[in-house]
Structure formats: structure tokens, C-alpha cells
Design an enzyme around this catalytic site. Structure first.
Site, short mmCIF file in Angstrom:
data_model
loop_
_atom_site.label_atom_id
_atom_site.label_comp_id
_atom_site.label_asym_id
_atom_site.label_seq_id
_atom_site.Cartn_x
_atom_site.Cartn_y
_atom_site.Cartn_z
NE ARG A 165 -3.81 -2.26 0.28
CZ ARG A 165 -3.84 -2.64 -0.13
NH1 ARG A 165 -2.70 -3.59 -0.59
NH2 ARG A 165 -5.39 -3.88 -0.07
CB SER A 239 -8.44 -1.67 4.71
OG SER A 239 -8.86 -3.33 3.98
CD GLU A 334 -5.72 0.66 2.46
OE1 GLU A 334 -5.93 1.67 1.65
OE2 GLU A 334 -6.62 -0.30 2.91
N1 EPU Z 1 -10.54 -11.11 10.55
C1 EPU Z 1 -11.41 -11.14 11.97
N2 EPU Z 1 -12.05 -9.78 12.34
C2 EPU Z 1 -13.07 -9.59 11.15
C3 EPU Z 1 -12.19 -9.64 9.57
C4 EPU Z 1 -11.52 -10.72 9.06
O1 EPU Z 1 -10.69 -11.31 12.66
O2 EPU Z 1 -13.89 -8.68 11.46
C5 EPU Z 1 -9.00 -11.89 9.86
C6 EPU Z 1 -9.34 -13.17 9.61
O3 EPU Z 1 -8.68 -13.74 10.00
C7 EPU Z 1 -9.32 -12.88 8.00
C8 EPU Z 1 -8.48 -11.99 8.35
O4 EPU Z 1 -9.00 -11.41 9.15
O5 EPU Z 1 -8.70 -14.15 8.05
C9 EPU Z 1 -8.41 -11.17 6.64
O6 EPU Z 1 -9.52 -10.72 6.52
P1 EPU Z 1 -9.38 -10.12 4.82
O7 EPU Z 1 -9.75 -11.76 4.09
O8 EPU Z 1 -11.07 -9.47 4.63
O9 EPU Z 1 -8.94 -9.58 4.63
P2 EPU Z 1 -7.51 -8.30 5.93
O10 EPU Z 1 -6.24 -8.37 5.89
O11 EPU Z 1 -8.85 -7.38 6.53
C10 EPU Z 1 -7.07 -6.76 3.51
C11 EPU Z 1 -6.62 -5.85 2.23
C12 EPU Z 1 -8.33 -5.45 1.91
C13 EPU Z 1 -8.50 -6.68 0.99
C14 EPU Z 1 -8.48 -8.19 1.26
C15 EPU Z 1 -8.10 -9.14 0.62
C16 EPU Z 1 -5.33 -4.42 3.74
C17 EPU Z 1 -5.17 -3.08 4.80
N3 EPU Z 1 -6.39 -4.92 3.45
O12 EPU Z 1 -7.72 -7.74 4.17
O13 EPU Z 1 -7.87 -4.40 0.57
O14 EPU Z 1 -9.09 -6.94 0.12
O15 EPU Z 1 -6.91 -8.05 2.48
O16 EPU Z 1 -7.09 -9.36 -0.05
O17 EPU Z 1 -4.80 -4.92 3.32
C18 EPU Z 1 -8.16 -2.17 0.96
O18 EPU Z 1 -7.01 -1.64 0.78
O19 EPU Z 1 -8.96 -0.68 1.48
C19 EPU Z 1 -8.64 -3.28 1.24
C20 EPU Z 1 -10.09 -3.01 1.40
#
Ligand code: EPU
Length: 338
Positions: A165, A239, A334
Site C-alpha cells: 500500500r 480497510s 491506510e
Molecule cells: N478477520 C477478523 N475479523 C474480521 C475480519 C477479518 O478476525 O472482522 C481476520 C480473519 O482471520 C481473516 C483475516 O482477518 O482471515 C483477513 O481478512 P480479509 O481476508 O478480509 O483481509 P484483510 O487482511 O482484512 C486485506 C486488504 C483488503 C483486501 C483483502 C483481501 C489491507 C489493509 N486490506 O484485508 O483491501 O480486500 O485483504 O485481499 O491489506 C483495502 O485496502 O481497502 C482493502 C479492502
């Protein structure tokens, strides 16, 4: 030449839906609108904010300066071989429309980035990423107008200094360039990237054994829609925080106390989902006045309708503090706070 607007509300121009006023607001429909605008040639030039889709910004104050709203349009194939194609898109194009165009032509490489809000110009700025892919994986070059000399420069991959990012445009070159186009290099015989667990899981569930990029795009859209709120319905900027990267040693210590803590190996250490840390502090789905964290995803801060940017920021600071107190891990935003 488009008409400059004075004391203009930005409510409709940021996905958080925060109502702040910009002193001046100018829509950029052609490069000429930009380079021939008198205020940009004056000295000192006004404070400038470039807005694409406004999907990664939290306004906490009125903006005392000139907002340039990027409406540059156009998508063209600029080079191709038997196996690859280079597509140049103007920076004001909606990112997902570029994705849909490429998927419809079966040009592979950005299907995992389906439905990311915002414009093409914002994509390299923060090296957008999702579901196992990042913009940098397909990036070829970009063109940008230097706001000091109003000349156009080309930036290659190395010059953009992409990170998680991150790019040079968020740091040393912040507010100095207006990105005008981005060229990406895509595959005519796409390699499917279903490495992100949930994609493969959904493919299996649907019984898709030989997926094409249209399947990947469709599934990514489904996953996003199931857990990320639609900014047209509820204000948000995706995010709000980055996923923190901690050392292996720190992760091992934390795992002793919280064995269920998820973590993913990266070049630098272990990336821990910020959403998990935030949820573990009891924030998921909590509402405080007009703001809160989303019920389906703890990493997304929302505006229930009438939030002030300062309220959202105050919530973000409280979240940062509680994660720090409980886990000793520092969260960084972010979203750009302006
Ligand atoms: N999780 C929780 N609680 C929640 C949601 C998620 O504990 O409410 C945990 C779970 O263990 C899950 C993990 O977090 O497996 C990862 O969650 P998710 O797959 O939704 O991905 P993220 O790490 O929260 C990142 C990006 C997103 C992108 C997704 C999918 C960042 C800051 N965010 O989110 O990007 O869509 O991966 O690849 O890296 C954005 O940048 O605005 C964005 C939405």
C-alpha cells in the site's frame, strides 16, 4: 476550460461521505485544463489536493486550497505481442471499469483486483492489492504532470518504489505530481491466481474445476460484496488500517498467549490481520454515535450518515490505543487523513 467552483462541498466526492468545504474546486477533463489553469502558474501556488474517487481519504477539516477532481478518460491498447498486451488507461477512469474491460477481452492480471473502489490514478499511488494480487505485479509505467513545471514525466517500475500500500507518491513526491495515465501489462493466456484461500474455497463450492479470469472476477466480487460495505449505502473507505508486520520473535511470543492469532509470512516478518487484532479488542460492529466499525469486517470504519471526520479519527485513535495496550502492536492508517 471547466469552471472553477468556490466554497464547494466535498460530501459527494469522498466515499466516507464527510461534509467538508473546499475553498476552490476544479474538474480536470483534459491535461490542458490542468496545465493552462492560471492559479497553477502563479507563485506561490495554492495548496493542492488531487481527488480521484475519494475512496481512500478521511477529511477532518475543510480544505483550504484547490481541489483538482480528476476526470481524465480513455483506455487504449498501446502495444501487443502474441502473448501479452499493454493497456494504457487515463487516470480518471474508474478502476473497476478497467478491470471489466480487461476481463471481457480475456486479458489476465487484474481480475483479482475486481471491485476495488477508486480510479486508475489512485491504483499506483497506494499500490492497490487484494486476494493475492497487487497493482505492481502488472505495472509497466505511468505518466504524471509535475505540478511545479507542469511538464509530463514517465515513471517506470523502479521509480515508483512500490511497497505494501505504498509508493513514492505517498512519500517523497507527495502532492507534487498529477498522475495522468497508467500502463499495465496483461496476459493473453492468463494464469489463474486462486492462491488466496477463500477464492479456491468458493471455486470448489461452485464445482468450477477449470476457472477462467471471469470466474475469478465474479468470485472476488461475491466475496467483497459479502463482507465489505458498499460506500453508496454506508460511508467508508475500505480497510482503514494496514495489516501490521511484526518480527517472527514477537509473533512467537504473542502466539504463546493467543495461539489462534493468524499470521502470514512476508519478506520482512509476519503480517497479522489488523481486523483480527481489532475484533479481539471487542471493537467489531461497535457503534459510537455516527461512526463505528462495520458489523461484517472490523477493519472498516463507517459513517452512519452524519459523522464528522474528527469523530472517525477519534475512533481510529482509540482503536490504535487498545490494540497497542493489549498486543503491543502499532497500527498505521491506510486511509489518508486530510
Ligand atoms: N478477520 C477478523 N475479523 C474480521 C475480519 C477479518 O478476525 O472482522 C481476520 C480473519 O482471520 C481473516 C483475516 O482477518 O482471515 C483477513 O481478512 P480479509 O481476508 O478480509 O483481509 P484483510 O487482511 O482484512 C486485506 C486488504 C483488503 C483486501 C483483502 C483481501 C489491507 C489493509 N486490506 O484485508 O483491501 O480486500 O485483504 O485481499 O491489506 C483495502 O485496502 O481497502 C482493502 C479492502
Amino acid at each position: 476550460m471547466t469552471e472553477i467552483k468556490q466554497n464547494f462541498s466535498l460530501k459527494a466526492y469522498n466515499s466516507f461521505g464527510i461534509d467538508v468545504i473546499a475553498t476552490q474546486f476544479l474538474e480536470i477533463n483534459t491535461i490542458d485544463d490542468l496545465v493552462s489553469f492560471p492559479a497553477l502558474r502563479s507563485s506561490p501556488r495554492p495548496k493542492i489536493l488531487i481527488l480521484g474517487g475519494g475512496s481512500n481519504v478521511l477529511f477532518i477539516n475543510d480544505f483550504n486550497g484547490l481541489v483538482l477532481k480528476n476526470n481524465l478518460k480513455g483506455i487504449a491498447i498501446v502495444k501487443e505481442t502474441e502473448t501479452e498486451v499493454w493497456i494504457k488507461a487515463a487516470s480518471g477512469e474508474i478502476w473497476n471499469e478497467l478491470v471489466e474491460y480487461c476481463v471481457s477481452k480475456n486479458y489476465g492480471g487484474i481480475e483479482n483486483l475486481s471491485l476495488i473502489p477508486g480510479t486508475v490514478g489512485a491504483a499506483p499511488m497506494q499500490n492497490i492489492g487484494a486476494y493475492g494480487a497487487e497493482l505492481k505485479d502488472v505495472f509497466d509505467a505511468l505518466e504524471a504532470v509535475n505540478l511545479n513545471d507542469l511538464k509530463t514525466y514517465t515513471f517506470n517500475y523502479e521509480q515508483c518504489r512500490f511497497g505494501y500500500r505504498e509508493s513514492v507518491f505517498k512519500h517523497e513526491l507527495k502532492d507534487q505530481y498529477f498522475i495522468s495515465s497508467v500502463t499495465i501489462r496483461l496476459q493473453k493466456f492468463p494464469k489463474i491466481n486462486s492462491s488466496y484461500g477463500q477464492i479456491q474455497h468458493e471455486l470448489d463450492k461452485e464445482g468450477v474445476t477449470n476457472p477462467g479470469i471471469a470466474d475469478i472476477s465474479r468470485i472476488v466480487c461475491q466475496i467483497r460484496k459479502s463482507k465489505l460495505p458498499d460506500p453508496a449505502v454506508i460511508g467508508n473507505a475500505g480497510s482503514f488500517f494496514k495489516n501490521p508486520e511484526i518480527t517472527q520473535a514477537q509473533y512467537i511470543e504473542l502466539k504463546k498467549i493467543w495461539p489462534e492469532m493468524p499470521g502470514y509470512q512476508t519478506e520482512k516478518g509476519i503480517k497479522v490481520p489488523a481486523a483480527w487484532l481489532i475484533e479481539s479488542c471487542g471493537w467489531k460492529g461497535r457503534r459510537i454515535g455516527e461512526t463505528g466499525t462495520h458489523v461484517e469486517h472490523a477493519l472498516v470504519l463507517v459513517n452512519y450518515g452524519h459523522a464528522k471526520g474528527a469523530e472517525v479519527k477519534a475512533l481510529a485513535l482509540e482503536i490504535i490505543k487498545s490494540v497497542k495496550d493489549k498486543f503491543g502492536v502499532e497500527l498505521n492508517t491506510e486511509v489518508n487523513i486530510v
